[in-house]
Design a protein around this motif. Structure first.
Motif, PDB file in Angstrom:
ATOM      1  N   ARG A   1      77.905  59.469  24.529  1.00 38.11           N
ATOM      2  CA  ARG A   1      78.662  60.505  25.232  1.00 38.11           C
ATOM      3  C   ARG A   1      78.064  60.767  26.614  1.00 38.11           C
ATOM      4  NH1 ARG A   1      83.349  60.961  22.399  1.00 38.11           N
ATOM      5  NH2 ARG A   1      82.827  60.557  20.235  1.00 38.11           N
ATOM      6  N   ASP A   2      78.966  60.998  27.573  1.00 37.88           N
ATOM      7  CA  ASP A   2      78.569  61.366  28.945  1.00 37.88           C
ATOM      8  C   ASP A   2      77.529  60.404  29.503  1.00 37.88           C
ATOM      9  OD1 ASP A   2      80.236  63.713  28.980  1.00 37.88           O
ATOM     10  OD2 ASP A   2      78.752  64.689  27.706  1.00 37.88           O
ATOM     11  N   ALA A   3      77.796  59.113  29.346  1.00 37.48           N
ATOM     12  CA  ALA A   3      76.850  58.106  29.824  1.00 37.48           C
ATOM     13  C   ALA A   3      76.685  58.173  31.339  1.00 37.48           C
ATOM     14  CB  ALA A   3      77.324  56.715  29.406  1.00 37.48           C
ATOM     15  N   HIS A   4      77.679  58.668  32.063  1.00 38.15           N
ATOM     16  CA  HIS A   4      77.593  58.742  33.522  1.00 38.15           C
ATOM     17  C   HIS A   4      76.555  59.757  33.986  1.00 38.15           C
ATOM     18  CE1 HIS A   4      80.328  61.908  32.257  1.00 38.15           C
ATOM     19  NE2 HIS A   4      80.169  62.507  33.412  1.00 38.15           N
ATOM     20  N   THR A   5      76.113  60.641  33.111  1.00 36.23           N
ATOM     21  CA  THR A   5      75.098  61.638  33.474  1.00 36.23           C
ATOM     22  C   THR A   5      73.692  61.213  33.047  1.00 36.23           C
ATOM     23  OG1 THR A   5      75.310  62.870  31.387  1.00 36.23           O
ATOM     24  CG2 THR A   5      76.834  63.449  33.172  1.00 36.23           C
ATOM     25  N   ARG A   6      73.546  60.056  32.435  1.00 35.69           N
ATOM     26  CA  ARG A   6      72.262  59.619  31.879  1.00 35.69           C
ATOM     27  C   ARG A   6      71.651  58.504  32.736  1.00 35.69           C
ATOM     28  NH1 ARG A   6      71.824  60.601  26.075  1.00 35.69           N
ATOM     29  NH2 ARG A   6      73.680  61.650  25.257  1.00 35.69           N
ATOM     30  N   ASN A   7      70.309  58.439  32.694  1.00 33.05           N
ATOM     31  CA  ASN A   7      69.635  57.295  33.301  1.00 33.05           C
ATOM     32  C   ASN A   7      69.438  56.212  32.247  1.00 33.05           C
ATOM     33  OD1 ASN A   7      67.450  58.111  31.711  1.00 33.05           O
ATOM     34  ND2 ASN A   7      66.487  59.245  33.381  1.00 33.05           N
ATOM     35  N   ALA A   8      68.841  55.091  32.654  1.00 34.88           N
ATOM     36  CA  ALA A   8      68.694  53.958  31.729  1.00 34.88           C
ATOM     37  C   ALA A   8      67.844  54.333  30.522  1.00 34.88           C
ATOM     38  CB  ALA A   8      68.079  52.766  32.465  1.00 34.88           C
ATOM     39  N   GLU A   9      66.825  55.137  30.736  1.00 33.59           N
ATOM     40  CA  GLU A   9      65.949  55.531  29.624  1.00 33.59           C
ATOM     41  C   GLU A   9      66.702  56.380  28.609  1.00 33.59           C
ATOM     42  OE1 GLU A   9      62.266  58.554  29.431  1.00 33.59           O
ATOM     43  OE2 GLU A   9      61.843  56.736  30.589  1.00 33.59           O
ATOM     44  N   SER A  10      67.494  57.339  29.090  1.00 34.90           N
ATOM     45  CA  SER A  10      68.267  58.205  28.194  1.00 34.90           C
ATOM     46  C   SER A  10      69.337  57.410  27.452  1.00 34.90           C
ATOM     47  CB  SER A  10      68.916  59.336  28.993  1.00 34.90           C
ATOM     48  OG  SER A  10      69.796  60.085  28.194  1.00 34.90           O
ATOM     49  N   ILE A  11      70.013  56.517  28.174  1.00 36.98           N
ATOM     50  CA  ILE A  11      71.035  55.683  27.518  1.00 36.98           C
ATOM     51  C   ILE A  11      70.392  54.817  26.442  1.00 36.98           C
ATOM     52  CG2 ILE A  11      72.650  53.763  27.849  1.00 36.98           C
ATOM     53  CD1 ILE A  11      73.310  54.905  30.588  1.00 36.98           C
ATOM     54  N   GLY A  12      69.234  54.232  26.750  1.00 35.81           N
ATOM     55  CA  GLY A  12      68.548  53.376  25.781  1.00 35.81           C
ATOM     56  C   GLY A  12      68.152  54.125  24.530  1.00 35.81           C
ATOM     57  N   ALA A  13      67.657  55.353  24.700  1.00 34.62           N
ATOM     58  CA  ALA A  13      67.258  56.156  23.538  1.00 34.62           C
ATOM     59  C   ALA A  13      68.465  56.482  22.659  1.00 34.62           C
ATOM     60  CB  ALA A  13      66.576  57.439  24.003  1.00 34.62           C
ATOM     61  N   GLU A  14      69.608  56.786  23.294  1.00 37.91           N
ATOM     62  CA  GLU A  14      70.807  57.114  22.518  1.00 37.91           C
ATOM     63  C   GLU A  14      71.363  55.874  21.830  1.00 37.91           C
ATOM     64  OE1 GLU A  14      73.913  59.808  21.169  1.00 37.91           O
ATOM     65  OE2 GLU A  14      71.758  59.793  21.613  1.00 37.91           O
ATOM     66  N   ILE A  15      71.312  54.723  22.505  1.00 40.03           N
ATOM     67  CA  ILE A  15      71.757  53.480  21.873  1.00 40.03           C
ATOM     68  C   ILE A  15      70.904  53.173  20.646  1.00 40.03           C
ATOM     69  CG2 ILE A  15      71.799  50.969  22.160  1.00 40.03           C
ATOM     70  CD1 ILE A  15      72.799  51.392  24.995  1.00 40.03           C
ATOM     71  N   ALA A  16      69.581  53.362  20.769  1.00 36.35           N
ATOM     72  CA  ALA A  16      68.692  53.101  19.640  1.00 36.35           C
ATOM     73  C   ALA A  16      68.992  54.037  18.477  1.00 36.35           C
ATOM     74  CB  ALA A  16      67.240  53.253  20.081  1.00 36.35           C
TER      75      ALA A  16
END
Length: 466
Positions: free
Chosen positions: A346-361
């Motif tokens: 959710r709201d991937a446009h507001t996340r950096n690569a680290e935050s996106i990676g943590a959510e993907i995991a």
């Protein structure tokens, strides 16, 4: 005295209308606590443990494992208030009191009498109330009070003496449908059996018969051999239902409704891999968790969608309108034992690569264990498909309906590549974009894909836009 309450399959949200029983978590005779999970079901989107809003003794279960039930169909019945009378010191109720205590009761959705009868009073939409489950214990029928024992043995009250029926129409209706009036609990005054009671019993019998037929019916279709001779009786038939059925429906709808096109490009990912290695080698207070290649590609996608918002859209076919969406909810394809699923960041446009990676995991682990909720599998606006993990270079992915585009990523592998005018071995990846030709033309799609490739080849391009 025991009161027998019926618990029906609740609305699981997200427009789901049916679910398949995967595994019963309780047996007839078990004592359950309020909001304890009693059955594991599989919907078209996720595996769900369904909690029961009543505390008491399970007296009946409806449907075997593998049975598909519609929302609102009976799941089980629970005798509430039976455990207190099971110690053996309390006096047993008389037959008349046992019969009156087993009257029909409202379903959990009715909202009446829930608290007084041992129910949680919570709305069962989604996944219940989340209360901790109590340890199961089982009581043998001979340790229950007499009223509950009757239910366990007969599954319905049996009237002794004259059956409380006045209307000849009710008797004739019951006779025509083979309904035993002695086993009905009347909802009229003094237990009088009304036509509504018989109609309810007829519907229940029809639903039970239909469910049994779905489970036990033999395969009737005959597969003809290629020469038109003997049938291939040993052919395996796999039902398209649950996650597999949902995937089939979505892919078929995508191919039917969306005029898709695909473009692709090879990119030199050597610099991207070097940047990732440098990120993960960093030490000190500012060093965070490891960053995956998928997380970097996801961040590149969000940057590309900011430049080309035409692809973060859907088409309202009824209104004949293109709907451009304000935020990016990024789906990523994940293969599990239950089939292909697409969790959504959710709201991937507001996340950096680290935050996106943590959510993907986090979502990947939930997918692996089958614990993704329907809400975590819906609402995506763009999908990233890393099929390179299967060892393939390229593909023409099918768009995840109703989205407008999907980026496919092949495996990153050493290949001969002309770098700075000389032949060298570089880390090369094929990127493919499948897009809905209604939302944009090839120029826009090509611009999006070229920007993604430029960020892969020169990560500084992305840094310049941050």
């Amino acid at each position: 005295m025991a009161q027998v309450l019926e618990f029906k399959l609740p609305d699981l949200g997200e427009g789901l209308t049916e679910a398949e029983i995967v595994r019963w978590l309780v047996e007839v005779g078990d004592v359950v606590a309020i909001d304890q999970p009693v059955v594991e079901v599989e919907t078209a989107k996720a595996m769900v443990e369904v909690p029961c809003p009543y505390g008491g003794v399970v007296t009946a279960r409806f449907g075997e494992e593998g049975t598909e039930l519609p929302v609102g169909a009976p799941l089980l019945t629970v005798a509430v208030g039976a455990a207190e009378g099971s110690s053996g010191s309390a006096p047993s109720p008389s037959p008349s009191s046992a019969s009156s205590s087993l009257s029909s009761s409202p379903s959990p959705s009715s909202g009446s009498g829930t608290e007084s009868s041992g129910g949680s009073g919570n709305v069962l939409v989604g996944y219940g109330t989340g209360a901790p489950a109590a340890r199961r214990r089982r009581i043998r029928p001979d340790r229950l009070d007499r009223a509950v024992a009757e239910v366990l043995v007969a599954e319905a009250p049996v009237h002794e003496g004259p059956v409380p029926v006045v209307s000849p129409l009710v008797r004739r209706l019951a006779r025509q449908h083979d309904i035993d009036l002695r086993r009905l609990a009347g909802s009229g005054p003094d237990g009088l059996i009304l036509r509504a009671d018989v109609d309810r019993a007829i519907r229940t019998a029809e639903e039970t018969a239909a469910a049994t037929a779905r489970v036990q019916a033999p395969v009737a279709a005959v597969v003809a051999a290629p020469n038109g001779g003997a049938a291939a009786s040993d052919a395996e038939r796999i039902p398209l239902r649950g996650v597999r059925g949902a995937v089939a429906d979505k892919l078929s709808r995508s191919r039917t409704e969306i005029p898709d096109a695909t473009c692709w490009v090879d990119a030199d990912a050597t610099e991207l891999m070097a940047v990732r290695a440098a990120m993960n080698a960093a030490t000190g207070p500012s060093a965070g968790p490891k960053v995956s290649v998928l997380a970097l590609l996801a961040r590149i996608c969000t940057a590309a969608l900011a430049r080309f918002p035409e692809l973060n859209a859907t088409v309202d076919t009824a209104a004949q309108e293109i709907v451009r969406l304000p935020g990016v909810h990024l789906g990523f394809a994940a293969q599990t034992e239950r089939g292909l699923v697409v969790p959504v960041v959710r709201d991937a446009h507001t996340r950096n690569a680290e935050s996106i990676g943590a959510e993907i995991a986090r979502l990947t682990e939930l997918a692996r264990t089958g614990k993704l909720s329907p809400a975590q599998l819906t609402g995506g606006t763009f999908t990233l498909n890393n099929y390179g993990v299967f060892g393939v270079d390229g593909s023409t992915p099918i768009i995840n309906h109703p989205e407008a585009a999907m980026l496919g990523v092949g495996r990153i592998m050493p290949k001969p590549w002309v770098h700075q005018g000389e032949l060298a071995v570089r880390q090369v990846v094929q990127l493919s974009l499948t897009f809905d030709h209604r939302v944009c033309d090839g120029g826009t799609a090509g611009g999006f894909l070229r920007y993604v490739a430029d960020c892969v080849e020169q990560p500084a391009v992305l840094l310049r836009t941050l």
